[in-house]
Enzyme design. Structure first.
Site: not given
Length: 236
Positions: A114, A214, A216
């Site tokens: 990001c 993102h 994660e």
């Protein structure tokens, strides 16, 4: 084979926990959990203002993640602030740019997440579009608050990114800015509205990948797994 050590750049923000209310170095736990799940050891890297600190840190890492966060200061790419650009962190900008310089010097594997993608573009001499809704006419990339936008993206055939995540996927986004220019990188994924959602180093020998989403936050952590594998090879 030794477990690769992955550095994660962090926020430095006011925070409250227990009886304390003070500045803290922090990062959502999902980053560290994702690195662990892929076989790496996460190490948090708070902003440091000291000569040679980035080189010292990078010498002890096998991989680096430039994490998400606030807008990059527009002066870093010679622009005036857009009315919606706010809350930049000069200390974090300086630290992450120094980390990228040190990482580039030794060929360290890097993943930008990001804001991390935007920092990597600025580090390379690129610039940002400061408010993507002005270009695409909607807020789907950042619906607001703590909600992620679910955005379909298509990867570029033959790219490193495509080999890691496939030809297309739905991703979790939370960005109101995007990369306009990215010298030294090639585009590796776009949203259906044309927004650049990923880029990777034009020199394909080094793992140097950045995404606006993102990874994660989702079950498929192919990107982080790819970073950890590259970090293991770098360590060896």
């Amino acid at each position: 084979m030794s477990t690769p050590v992955i550095g994660l750049s962090t926020y430095r923000e006011p925070a409250r926990w227990g009886v304390w209310d003070q500045r803290a170095d922090l990062l959502p736990a999902q980053y560290a959990e994702a690195v662990l799940s892929c076989g790496g050891v996460p190490v948090l890297l708070p902003p440091v203002d000291a000569v040679g600190a980035a080189e010292t840190v990078v010498a002890r890492l096998d991989g680096l993640v430039i994490s998400g966060g606030a807008d990059v200061e527009p002066a870093r790419y010679d622009a005036e602030p857009h009315p919606r650009t706010a809350s930049w962190r000069p200390d974090r900008d300086a630290w992450e740019l120094a980390l990228l310089t040190a990482a580039e010097a030794v060929g360290l594997p890097v993943l930008g997440v990001c804001r991390g993608m935007q920092v990597m573009a600025v580090h390379a001499g690129g610039r940002l579009d400061q408010h993507t809704p002005d270009l695409v006419g909607h807020d789907e990339h950042s619906p607001g608050g703590d909600v992620f936008g679910e955005v379909p993206v298509a990867t570029e055939p033959g790219s490193r990114l495509a080999a890691l995540v496939g030809p297309s996927l739905s991703v979790n986004c939370h960005h109101h800015q995007s990369v306009a220019e990215h010298p030294g990188y090639v585009a590796s994924a776009h949203a259906s509205d044309g927004t650049l959602e990923a880029m990777e180093a034009a020199d394909g020998d080094r793992f140097c990948v950045a995404v606006q989403w993102h990874p994660e936050t989702v079950a498929d952590v192919g990107l982080l797994a790819g970073l950890v594998r590259a970090a293991a090879a770098y360590h060896a």
